[in-house]
Design an enzyme around this catalytic site. Structure first.
Site, PDB file in Angstrom:
ATOM      1  N   HIS A   9       0.841  -1.209   0.000  1.00 15.54           N
ATOM      2  CA  HIS A   9       0.000   0.000   0.000  1.00 15.54           C
ATOM      3  C   HIS A   9       0.882   1.269   0.000  1.00 15.54           C
ATOM      4  O   HIS A   9       0.843   2.067   0.935  1.00 15.54           O
ATOM      5  CB  HIS A   9      -0.891  -0.036   1.246  1.00 15.54           C
ATOM      6  CG  HIS A   9      -2.156   0.758   1.129  1.00 15.54           C
ATOM      7  ND1 HIS A   9      -2.169   2.132   1.027  1.00 15.54           N
ATOM      8  CD2 HIS A   9      -3.456   0.380   1.100  1.00 15.54           C
ATOM      9  CE1 HIS A   9      -3.417   2.551   0.956  1.00 15.54           C
ATOM     10  NE2 HIS A   9      -4.219   1.512   0.976  1.00 15.54           N
TER      11      HIS A   9
ATOM     12  N   GLU B 296      -0.569   1.144  -5.648  1.00 13.27           N
ATOM     13  CA  GLU B 296      -0.479  -0.059  -4.819  1.00 13.27           C
ATOM     14  C   GLU B 296      -0.529  -1.343  -5.662  1.00 13.27           C
ATOM     15  O   GLU B 296      -1.608  -1.774  -6.071  1.00 13.27           O
ATOM     16  CB  GLU B 296      -1.642  -0.065  -3.836  1.00 13.27           C
ATOM     17  CG  GLU B 296      -1.884   1.243  -3.109  1.00 13.27           C
ATOM     18  CD  GLU B 296      -3.285   1.341  -2.539  1.00 13.27           C
ATOM     19  OE1 GLU B 296      -3.907   0.296  -2.274  1.00 13.27           O
ATOM     20  OE2 GLU B 296      -3.770   2.465  -2.353  1.00 13.27           O
TER      21      GLU B 296
HETATM   22  O1  TA6 Z   1      -6.156   1.023  -1.185  1.00 17.57           O
HETATM   23  C1  TA6 Z   1      -7.226   1.930  -1.218  1.00 17.57           C
HETATM   24  C2  TA6 Z   1      -8.111   1.670  -0.001  1.00 17.57           C
HETATM   25  O2  TA6 Z   1      -8.678   0.386  -0.062  1.00 17.57           O
HETATM   26  C3  TA6 Z   1      -9.159   2.777   0.065  1.00 17.57           C
HETATM   27  O3  TA6 Z   1     -10.452   2.274  -0.219  1.00 17.57           O
HETATM   28  C4  TA6 Z   1      -9.027   3.301   1.503  1.00 17.57           C
HETATM   29  O4  TA6 Z   1      -9.864   2.555   2.376  1.00 17.57           O
HETATM   30  C5  TA6 Z   1      -7.541   3.045   1.744  1.00 17.57           C
HETATM   31  O5  TA6 Z   1      -7.334   1.752   1.211  1.00 17.57           O
HETATM   32  C6  TA6 Z   1      -7.097   3.194   3.175  1.00 17.57           C
HETATM   33  O6  TA6 Z   1      -7.597   2.128   3.948  1.00 17.57           O
HETATM   34  P1  TA6 Z   1      -7.273   2.154   5.530  1.00 17.57           P
HETATM   35  O7  TA6 Z   1      -7.869   0.879   6.077  1.00 17.57           O
HETATM   36  O8  TA6 Z   1      -5.780   2.202   5.687  1.00 17.57           O
HETATM   37  O9  TA6 Z   1      -7.906   3.426   6.058  1.00 17.57           O
END
Ligand code: TA6
Length: 296
Positions: A164, A270
């Site tokens: 991520h 990501e």
């Molecule tokens: O990778 C994108 C995502 O899935 C978004 O939908 C948003 O939820 C982001 O991840 C952050 O997620 P988190 O659980 O770290 O707040």
């Protein structure tokens, strides 16, 4: 090449000035400083970590490179029903698994994770994870090794995995390429992208000037993030998907650990396997890798 082990993190440094810091918590890279190729400037921070991020292990880090395993987003597999969003790898303390490489070209360390008592309460499958982080002069490489350690033929280990990446860049001036013609699912329209209708990317260059949360399918595997004063390349192996996310103020202002205006300073690109699941037979190992290079 110095590898400094502290109580909660490992610090890697390169003789040419680049450095990386990895928390044992979540195996989260929370800093990567590097000079640009052909530049003699001071090493610059290439990752975004919110000033309001928790770095004490109380919650997943808002920034850096969280490791997402065994599920991406809201759990959708029958074995994942007790898991939280993005799984447990990013909010569990990993162990130091040794030095993989240490020479003038770079330094590489391994972190490992096996089912802890806390994990076993929410996840029944045996597994072994190794996460290898390699720092070179202009590059950071991370690879996740997932082994199905089940002894009997208890069926395949089915999982999702994703890095991520919060790439530090001015979100209103950057572009992500090449995604033209790639099918994607728009999570800004449906929180469950499994139910959203696929779209085809028509833009030559993807920006994140508005709230963006796109899951690309059959993605090319190598991506460039460019902005007026910089360029980062993300080259991947074994990741058929890539997610491009920036909440902008619309969604970012609602994120408790997001610093004010933080959304103006990063894009998440990501690489992952998040549409469907990797199916790993007993005794087999899967490896997903990314090579992030500072081009300018
Ligand atoms: O990778 C994108 C995502 O899935 C978004 O939908 C948003 O939820 C982001 O991840 C952050 O997620 P988190 O659980 O770290 O707040």
């Amino acid at each position: 090449m110095p590898i400094e082990q502290k109580q909660d993190r490992i610090i890697l440094t390169h003789p040419k000035g680049s450095s990386a810091e990895i928390l044992y918590y979540g195996a989260t890279v929370i800093s990567w400083k590097s000079v640009s190729k052909g530049s003699s400037t001071e090493p610059q921070e290439r990752l975004f970590v919110s000033a309001k991020a928790a770095l004490d292990g109380s919650k997943p880090v808002r920034g850096g490179i969280p490791v997402v395993f065994p599920c991406f987003g809201a759990p959708s597999h029958p074995e994942h029903t007790k898991l939280s969003q993005h799984g447990f790898a990013r909010n569990t303390i990993w162990s130091f698994g040794g030095i993989v490489l240490d020479n003038e070209a770079g330094v590489s360390i391994r972190l490992t994770l096996e089912p802890t008592d806390a994990i076993k309460q929410v996840y029944e499958r045996p597994f072994h994870l190794a996460y290898v982080v390699t720092l070179a002069e202009h590059q950071l490489v991370t690879d996740l090794h997932v082994k199905n350690t089940a002894l009997s033929s208890s069926g395949p280990l089915e999982f999702q995995a994703l890095f991520h990446n919060y790439i530090r860049a001015p979100s209103n001036e950057l572009f992500v390429t090449p995604l033209t013609g790639v099918t994607f699912y728009d999570k800004t329209e449906a929180t469950d992208e499994l139910k959203s209708q696929p779209k085809v990317e028509k833009r030559d260059k993807v920006d994140v000037k508005v709230f963006t949360d796109s899951v690309y399918e059959n993605a090319p595997g190598t991506y460039e993030v460019t902005w007026p004063s910089g360029k980062i390349e993300v080259r991947t192996k074994n990741f058929p998907n890539v997610v491009v996310w920036n909440p902008q103020e619309q969604a970012g202002a609602k994120i408790g650990d997001m610093e004010a205006g933080g959304w103006e300073r990063y894009v998440c690109v990501e690489p992952g396997h998040v549409r469907g699941f990797v199916s790993l037979a007993t005794g087999e190992t899967w490896i997903g890798q990314q090579v992030i290079t500072v081009e300018e």
